[in-house]
Design a protein around this motif. Sequence first.
Motif, mmCIF file in Angstrom:
data_model
loop_
_atom_site.group_PDB
_atom_site.id
_atom_site.type_symbol
_atom_site.label_atom_id
_atom_site.label_comp_id
_atom_site.label_asym_id
_atom_site.label_seq_id
_atom_site.Cartn_x
_atom_site.Cartn_y
_atom_site.Cartn_z
ATOM 1 N N ARG A 250 -0.748 3.872 -2.907
ATOM 2 C CA ARG A 250 0.108 4.838 -3.586
ATOM 3 C C ARG A 250 0.735 4.229 -4.842
ATOM 4 N N PRO A 251 0.551 4.860 -6.026
ATOM 5 C CA PRO A 251 1.129 4.319 -7.263
ATOM 6 C C PRO A 251 2.644 4.506 -7.292
ATOM 7 N N ASP A 252 3.277 3.826 -8.264
ATOM 8 C CA ASP A 252 4.738 3.945 -8.364
ATOM 9 C C ASP A 252 5.112 5.310 -8.940
ATOM 10 N N ALA B 203 -1.828 6.482 2.830
ATOM 11 C CA ALA B 203 -2.747 5.474 3.356
ATOM 12 C C ALA B 203 -4.199 5.849 3.097
ATOM 13 N N GLY B 204 -4.464 7.139 2.984
ATOM 14 C CA GLY B 204 -5.832 7.583 2.754
ATOM 15 C C GLY B 204 -6.355 7.269 1.364
ATOM 16 N N LEU B 205 -5.459 6.905 0.425
ATOM 17 C CA LEU B 205 -5.907 6.567 -0.926
ATOM 18 C C LEU B 205 -6.863 5.380 -0.919
ATOM 19 N N ARG B 206 -6.684 4.489 0.039
ATOM 20 C CA ARG B 206 -7.502 3.274 0.072
ATOM 21 C C ARG B 206 -8.734 3.444 0.961
ATOM 22 N N ALA B 207 -8.890 4.626 1.549
ATOM 23 C CA ALA B 207 -10.082 4.878 2.357
ATOM 24 C C ALA B 207 -11.282 5.090 1.437
ATOM 25 N N ARG C 140 2.825 8.221 -10.773
ATOM 26 C CA ARG C 140 2.686 9.518 -10.112
ATOM 27 C C ARG C 140 3.099 10.657 -11.046
ATOM 28 N N GLY C 141 4.156 10.434 -11.822
ATOM 29 C CA GLY C 141 4.564 11.435 -12.801
ATOM 30 C C GLY C 141 3.511 11.636 -13.869
ATOM 31 N N GLU C 142 2.874 10.534 -14.283
ATOM 32 C CA GLU C 142 1.814 10.635 -15.297
ATOM 33 C C GLU C 142 0.628 11.428 -14.752
ATOM 34 N N LEU C 143 0.255 11.161 -13.496
ATOM 35 C CA LEU C 143 -0.832 11.913 -12.882
ATOM 36 C C LEU C 143 -0.472 13.397 -12.762
ATOM 37 N N LEU D 109 -6.504 6.810 -11.190
ATOM 38 C CA LEU D 109 -7.136 7.074 -9.896
ATOM 39 C C LEU D 109 -7.824 5.827 -9.349
ATOM 40 N N ARG D 110 -8.449 5.041 -10.222
ATOM 41 C CA ARG D 110 -9.077 3.792 -9.775
ATOM 42 C C ARG D 110 -8.037 2.827 -9.235
ATOM 43 N N GLN D 111 -6.921 2.736 -9.942
ATOM 44 C CA GLN D 111 -5.853 1.843 -9.497
ATOM 45 C C GLN D 111 -5.292 2.273 -8.142
ATOM 46 N N ALA D 112 -5.131 3.582 -7.963
ATOM 47 C CA ALA D 112 -4.626 4.084 -6.682
ATOM 48 C C ALA D 112 -5.602 3.783 -5.554
#
Length: 575
Positions: A259-261, A178-182, A265-268, A251-254
Amino acid sequence: MRRVVVVVMALVALATTSIGLGVGVAPASAHALLTGTDPQGGAALSAPPARVTLSFSESVRVAGDSIRVLDRAGNRVDLGHAQGGAKASQAMVALRSGLPSGTYVASWRVVSADSHPVSGAFAFGVGGPPDAGAARAEGSTSGSAAVGFLFGVARFAGYIGVGVLLGGCLFLLLLWPAGLRAAASGRLLATAWGLAVAASVGQLLLQGPYTSGRGLGALADWSRLSATLDERFGHLLLIRLLALLLAAPLLRQAARMGRPDLWRRGELAALGLAVAVSLAAIGHGGTGDLVGLSVASLTVHVLAMSVWLGGLAVIVILLRTASAAEIGAVLPRWSRLAIGAVVAIVLSGLVQSWREIGSFAAIVDTSYGRLVLYKVWFVLGMLGVAALAQQWVRRNYGSARAHLAAADDAGLGTGQGDGAAPRADGLPGAAALAGLRRGVVAELALAAVVLGLTASLVNMVPARSSYAPPFHGSAFAGPMTVKVRIAPTRIGPESIDVYAIAATGKPQRLVAAQAQLSLPAKNLGPFTVPLDLAETGHARSDDLQAPLSGSWQLRLSLRLNDFDEYTTTLVYRVR
C-alpha cells in the motif's frame, strides 16, 4: 486467474454481439440532425444554385470533402473545399456556374459535436423536379464496416479496461491492501491497464477513418490523425493516455512494496478521476444542454460502475488466494461499498436517462429507449445476483467475524476447510466459497452485457433527439375508411402505412396506391410517393421525405380496379 481469463474472453464475445446491435453495422449513425437544406430536397429550381448549404441541430466539424454534389452521370459539379457556414451548425460548398437542367444529388458526411459521423443525401432538380430515387441510387455515404466494427471493439475494450483498473485499484487500496503484493492482482491490474491504453490508442487512430467513412488504409493518412488530435475527442483521449502513463510507475511501486503512502494514494485518485472524466465527456455527455451536470453525473456513473466491476474481478482473486480470515474481513466491507456504488449507479443513471430520453413515450417508441430498457433489465439481473451474494456474506460471516482474529492466531485461518459445512470456527468451507465464486463470475458476465449495451448506446441517437410522436389519422375515401400511420414525424425520412377498410369492416383489396406530399405554407410540392401493396388493404412506403417542419398535406389516391379510384387528404405536423 483462469476464471478471469475466461470472463475476459466472454467480454470480447459479448462485444461482438453488442456491436452487431448497431456499432459496426451502421458506422454512420446520425447524432446531429439535419434541420434544413438550401436548395431543399426535392426542389424544382428554375435556375441553378450557387452553393449547397446544410443546417444541423448542433455544431458540426466540416472537412474539405464533407459535401459532394453529383450529376446523373456521377460527375462532381461542386468546387470542393467544403467549409462551415455562417453558423457553427452549418456546412456549405460552392457549385460550378451554369449547371445544365437535370437532377443533382448532394451527399454529405460531417462530424457532430459528440464526435460521431453524420451522413445522408438529397436530390434537387434544375429546370424540373429531380428523378425519383436519385438520392438513394447515387448518394451512398455509409462508411467502412470493418472500421466501424473495430472502433466499436476499441470503445468496448476501453470500458472494460478502465472499469477493472479503477475499481480494482480502489478495492485493493481501501479494502485489501495485502492483495496489492499478490501476483494475481498485479497481473489483473497490468492487463486492465494495457487494455485501457490499447483501446485509447485504437480509438485515436480509428477516429479519422471512422468519421470520414474511409477504410483501414486511411490509418496511414497523417491528415486524418492530425484532424483527430485537433478536436475535443482527441484532446480527451490524450488526457486519458497521459493519466494512464503517469499511473503506471505508481502501480508498479504498489505491486512491489504494498500500500502506497497517503500522497501517492492521492495522486492515484486524481489520475483515476481524470480517466473517468475523459470517458464521461466523450460522446453524448459532452454536448447539448446542461453539459456540466451531464459530465458530472456520467463521471459518478463511470466511477460507481468501476467500483462494482473492478471489485468483482478482484474478489475472484481474493476467494482463490486469501485466507478465510482475510476473506471474512474484506467481504462485509465490500458489501457496504457495493451498496453505495449501486445507489450512485441508479441515481446517475436516472439523471442521464432524463437528459437523453425525456419522456416515457420515447422509451418504447425509439431504438435508444428500448436498448436502455434492455440495459436496465441486465442491471437488475446483476442486482439480483449481488443481493444473493450479500445474503450469503451476512449469513456466513455475520456471526463468524468475532472468531476471525482467534482463528488466525490458532492457525485455523490458513485453510479453507472441506465440503460445504462450516469450519469449527464458524467460517464457510471451500465448497461454499466455490459457490460464491460462481456467483461473482455470473455477475461479471452480466456486467459484460451491460457494458456491451452501453457501447451500442453511445453510437445511437439519444431518444430525446430522435423521438417524434407517430401520426395516426383516419379519413373516408368513397366507401372506404382509410387509416394512416406516419413515423417519425420529423424532418427527414419517414415511413407511411395506409390501411383501407371496406364498408363490411374487412380489408379492402387495392390494385394501386400513391401519396402526394406538399407544404402549402412554403409553396413546396407536391412530391409523389408510390406506395407498395404489402397485403390486402395495406399499402406502405419508407420513401416519404419531409425536408422542412410545418403542417404537411398528405393526399392519398387508392385504386380499387380499372374504373374506381378514390382520393382523400389528411394533414399532419412535422417537427
